[in-house]
Motif scaffolding. Structure first.
Motif, PDB file in Angstrom:
ATOM      1  N   GLU A 554       7.845  -2.241   0.108  1.00  0.00           N
ATOM      2  CA  GLU A 554       7.721  -3.082  -1.084  1.00  0.00           C
ATOM      3  C   GLU A 554       6.257  -3.330  -1.427  1.00  0.00           C
ATOM      4  OE1 GLU A 554       9.043  -7.512  -2.760  1.00  0.00           O
ATOM      5  OE2 GLU A 554       9.729  -6.809  -0.799  1.00  0.00           O
ATOM      6  N   ARG A 555       5.467  -3.651  -0.413  1.00  0.00           N
ATOM      7  CA  ARG A 555       4.058  -3.958  -0.643  1.00  0.00           C
ATOM      8  C   ARG A 555       3.326  -2.755  -1.229  1.00  0.00           C
ATOM      9  NH1 ARG A 555       2.058  -4.609   4.567  1.00  0.00           N
ATOM     10  NH2 ARG A 555       3.414  -6.438   4.633  1.00  0.00           N
ATOM     11  N   GLU A 556       3.572  -1.568  -0.666  1.00  0.00           N
ATOM     12  CA  GLU A 556       2.852  -0.386  -1.129  1.00  0.00           C
ATOM     13  C   GLU A 556       3.325   0.062  -2.504  1.00  0.00           C
ATOM     14  OE1 GLU A 556       1.651   1.364   3.287  1.00  0.00           O
ATOM     15  OE2 GLU A 556       3.199   2.394   2.103  1.00  0.00           O
ATOM     16  N   PHE A 557       4.587  -0.187  -2.825  1.00  0.00           N
ATOM     17  CA  PHE A 557       5.070   0.110  -4.173  1.00  0.00           C
ATOM     18  C   PHE A 557       4.319  -0.741  -5.188  1.00  0.00           C
ATOM     19  CE2 PHE A 557       7.764  -0.975  -7.785  1.00  0.00           C
ATOM     20  CZ  PHE A 557       8.131   0.281  -8.265  1.00  0.00           C
ATOM     21  N   GLU A 558       4.221  -2.033  -4.926  1.00  0.00           N
ATOM     22  CA  GLU A 558       3.557  -2.937  -5.860  1.00  0.00           C
ATOM     23  C   GLU A 558       2.068  -2.625  -5.960  1.00  0.00           C
ATOM     24  OE1 GLU A 558       4.995  -4.930  -7.900  1.00  0.00           O
ATOM     25  OE2 GLU A 558       7.019  -4.651  -7.067  1.00  0.00           O
ATOM     26  N   GLN A 559       1.439  -2.279  -4.849  1.00  0.00           N
ATOM     27  CA  GLN A 559       0.019  -1.933  -4.871  1.00  0.00           C
ATOM     28  C   GLN A 559      -0.220  -0.682  -5.710  1.00  0.00           C
ATOM     29  OE1 GLN A 559      -0.822  -1.609  -0.701  1.00  0.00           O
ATOM     30  NE2 GLN A 559      -1.149  -3.818  -0.421  1.00  0.00           N
ATOM     31  N   ALA A 560       0.623   0.325  -5.523  1.00  0.00           N
ATOM     32  CA  ALA A 560       0.468   1.570  -6.283  1.00  0.00           C
ATOM     33  C   ALA A 560       0.727   1.332  -7.769  1.00  0.00           C
ATOM     34  CB  ALA A 560       1.419   2.637  -5.741  1.00  0.00           C
ATOM     35  N   LEU A 561       1.728   0.526  -8.071  1.00  0.00           N
ATOM     36  CA  LEU A 561       2.046   0.224  -9.467  1.00  0.00           C
ATOM     37  C   LEU A 561       0.893  -0.525 -10.129  1.00  0.00           C
ATOM     38  CD1 LEU A 561       4.051   0.283 -11.789  1.00  0.00           C
ATOM     39  CD2 LEU A 561       5.114  -1.785 -10.867  1.00  0.00           C
ATOM     40  N   ARG A 562       0.335  -1.490  -9.420  1.00  0.00           N
ATOM     41  CA  ARG A 562      -0.815  -2.225  -9.952  1.00  0.00           C
ATOM     42  C   ARG A 562      -1.983  -1.277 -10.224  1.00  0.00           C
ATOM     43  NH1 ARG A 562      -5.445  -2.858  -8.630  1.00  0.00           N
ATOM     44  NH2 ARG A 562      -5.049  -1.806  -6.632  1.00  0.00           N
ATOM     45  N   HIS A 563      -2.229  -0.389  -9.288  1.00  0.00           N
ATOM     46  CA  HIS A 563      -3.338   0.561  -9.419  1.00  0.00           C
ATOM     47  C   HIS A 563      -3.134   1.481 -10.619  1.00  0.00           C
ATOM     48  CE1 HIS A 563      -6.305   3.610  -8.300  1.00  0.00           C
ATOM     49  NE2 HIS A 563      -5.350   4.512  -8.429  1.00  0.00           N
TER      50      HIS A 563
END
Length: 713
Positions: A554-563
């Motif tokens: 979940e954390r890495e999905f949100e980080q990638a989406l933000r980026h």
């Protein structure tokens, strides 16, 4: 561990915030000191007074001989010997002798004169082949401040044979006690060198214990005594073996479980785990790794081979970056999940770790590998490789000016993701073109065997001269590849080795973009939950390839989406995600990094369906079939194929990933592993991968030059 406590503990002990990472990424290299630079001779002088700091000082130091005695007299070994002897005095004496012989095979030693001599030789070698050996002094000082209260485990990344030698060298330079270092039996059998390494702290372990219960018990007890009684710390590679692909490997928890067992059993108060990141501008085994990935077996380690390898003294290997990462208190990491009461009833030597404890150790191992990757330094040539591949997949040439602009963009991307790169910034003006050009020229000097600038300042793959006539085709691990395909593949594989470290940062946004394009093509606007579920599916498929772990999904999905949203590739509208069609093709930077792997897994499914679905098969046959299939596609200049699809590493990982997903089953027959295909599930994956490959906007066969498939084929 509850979900909330897991999250808070994970954040506290393992992960920095993204904001903090971005804030410090540009200035991070200021923490490093070049041990080969001016003003360091007092540190690297191997004749200096060695005043070592001990991670876990004891009232009295335990010598290597005393370590063996502690093992021999331990309750675990005495119980094992008594049980095997069954009252027979002569047999008991014989068994004790066997234990002593095993300990002599395993046991470390330490000789300061040997350490000084080896260090002096290393000083000479480093001065000849390296421009820098950079150590993060800030982190090192913080680590030393925590010495004194617990056993320390050093867990380095493993990209080269030089890793554990570097660990000892850096430790000596900074007056840190050289730890006990787990080494494979490959080195034990090397005449002369096996003894030298033992005298610098190496202890030896067999690659496989098999059914040798006595060896397993003795080794386990030796590790226990190292953790309990040895004051210098212990070092081993949680990945188990060197990564030939230059990517992270899925961690193995065998040694880590042995090392942490005394903590779970209440025999020691805590263990301090130190992730160590070692980054190579150019690994010594560069070409050897490429050959291994293609199926050429590595030569057996020998002293003669080591002396032959001294030809490296004529080469330039650039810089090495060495970091002791943020230490993890295992007791704090586990929190309330460290339940030592359950082991208080029975003697520790008859107990084993529970499944839940092994699961906790596995989580820790994945977090250690993650932390290692976070601090791997991406050199200028890593970024050059990514940019070159991206442009060449689109069939475009690259001038020096375009390359400088491209590296400035990649620097922004990696800086936003939190990576440490060697691209410099100057004040508030951003990246300086002159500094980048200087860095490019230095990088291309080191890697002139891979990429070169023409007289017109156009970047091209260097002409290579490889003689494959000496390769013993009978010993190949896969298919007997033709010389023309080997000549095609070697330069591309070599280049890919330098793209692969970047995948820790680019794979997640690459897969998110790929899924978003595929969904947008089919359904238009994308529901956030749908996008996340589809990305999770790709993460499962490529979990071993890129060491994805479900706890960070979940954390890495949100980080990638933000980026991706920040860089204008996606529009995040809350419950709906939209693809930005005005991204000027920037999405291809990300897609070009994951494309070769998606195509490789696609070709694997074709082979499984067309050639292996009707009967069971062995892994060796599977590897050869896939390589043969890919070779034919390359010769036909087909689509959805790339030379890196020949990588035995990726082909093997694909097989075991499909086993984990239930698309392939495996069983043992006469100690041989046999695999069987589930055609329905493999067909479903094949369709998904074909759809994803359809979104790749480039043809992998657009590389120019003699190395690429052209009309001569």
């Amino acid at each position: 561990m509850t979900e909330s406590s897991e999250s808070s503990g994970d954040d506290k002990n393992v992960n920095r915030s993204k904001a903090q990472q971005k804030k410090t990424a540009d200035k991070y290299l200021a923490n490093y000191r070049n041990l080969l630079g001016p003003g360091t001779s007092h540190m690297t002088d191997m004749t200096k007074r060695y005043q070592a700091s001990y991670p876990f000082p004891k009232d009295g130091q335990v010598s290597p001989a005393e370590l063996k005695r502690l093992v021999l007299e331990s309750e675990r070994i005495r119980t094992m010997v008594a049980k095997e002897a069954d009252g027979d005095a002569k047999k008991k004496v014989a068994l004790e002798q066997v234990v002593r012989e095993i300990l002599d095979e395993i046991g470390l030693d330490e000789s300061l004169p040997t350490i000084r001599t080896l260090g002096t030789i290393l000083n000479y070698i480093f001065g000849r082949i390296l421009s820098g050996l950079h150590v993060n002094e800030t982190q090192l000082k913080q680590l030393k401040s925590k010495f004194g209260k617990q056993t320390v485990l050093y867990l380095p990344s493993h990209r080269s044979y030089g890793d554990f030698i570097l660990m000892s060298y850096v430790s000596f330079c900074y007056n840190i006690a050289i730890p006990g270092i787990a080494a494979g039996m490959d080195f034990h059998s090397m005449a002369f060198m096996g003894t030298i390494l033992r005298k610098t702290g190496a202890f030896y372990m067999r690659r496989s214990f098999g059914n040798d219960q006595m060896y397993w018990t003795v080794f386990k007890e030796y590790m226990r005594q190292l953790i309990k009684a040895y004051d210098r710390g212990v070092e081993f590679f949680v990945e188990g073996t060197r990564s030939r692909s230059n990517k992270a490997l899925t961690p193995k928890i065998g040694l880590l479980s042995m090392a942490l067992e005394p903590l779970f059993m209440g025999e020691i108060p805590d263990v301090l785990v130190v992730p160590v990141s070692i980054s190579y501008d150019r690994p010594l085994e560069e070409l050897l790794f490429v050959y291994e990935l293609l199926g050429v077996p590595k030569p057996k380690e020998s002293t003669k081979g080591l002396l032959k390898a001294m030809s490296i003294l004529k080469e330039n290997y650039g810089s090495i970056y060495f970091e002791f990462g943020d230490p993890i208190s295992v007791r704090e990491y586990l929190g309330s999940d460290l339940n030592r009461i359950q082991h208080a009833v029975n003697p520790t030597h008859i107990q084993t770790l529970t499944k839940s404890e092994l699961s906790l150790i596995q989580n820790l191992a994945f977090d250690v590998v993650h932390l290692q990757q976070q601090k791997i330094v991406l050199t200028t040539f890593h970024l050059i490789s990514v940019y070159y591949n991206y442009k060449k997949y689109l069939g475009k040439s690259i001038t020096l000016d375009e390359l400088i602009d491209g590296l400035a963009l990649l620097h922004q991307i990696f800086n936003d993701l939190g990576a440490v790169t060697t691209i410099e910034r100057t004040g508030n003006s951003g990246t300086d073109r002159a500094l980048i050009e200087k860095s490019v020229n230095e990088a291309l000097t080191v890697h002139r065997n891979i990429l070169q600038l023409t007289n017109d300042n156009v970047l091209v793959i260097a002409k290579s001269h490889h003689d494959f006539s000496q390769v013993d085709k009978r010993k190949l691990k896969g298919h007997n590849l033709s010389d023309i395909v080997m000549k095609l593949s070697v330069p591309i594989f070599t280049l890919q080795l330098y793209c692969n470290p970047c995948l820790h940062w680019l794979a997640q946004p690459g897969f998110l973009l790929l899924v978003a394009k595929e969904l947008f093509f089919r359904v238009g606007a994308i529901a956030r939950t749908t996008l996340r579920q589809a990305v999770a599916g790709l993460r499962c498929l490529f979990a071993s390839e890129f060491v994805f772990h479900s706890r960070r999904e979940e954390r890495e999905f949100e980080q990638a989406l933000r980026h991706l949203t920040k860089f204008g590739l996606l529009d995040d509208r809350g419950d709906v995600i939209e693809l930005n069609r005005n991204s000027a093709g920037m999405e291809n930077i990300y897609l070009s990094t994951v494309g070769p792997f998606v195509c490789c897994y696609l070709q694997v499914t074709f082979v499984l369906l067309d050639q292996l679905s009707s009967s069971s098969f062995k892994e060796k046959d599977y590897l050869a079939r896939v390589q043969e299939h890919v070779e034919l596609l390359l010769l036909r200049k087909d689509r959805n194929v790339h030379p890196y699809c020949l990588s035995l590493d990726s082909i093997s990982l694909a097989l075991h990933s499909l086993v984990a997903l239930g698309a392939i089953s495996k069983r043992k027959e006469n100690d041989v592993t046999i695999f069987t295909v589930d055609p329905v599930r493999v067909q479903s994956l094949n369709q998904q991968l074909r759809s994803y490959c359809g979104q790749l906007p480039f043809d992998f066969l657009t590389f120019q030059g003699d190395v690429m498939v052209d009309s001569k084929l």
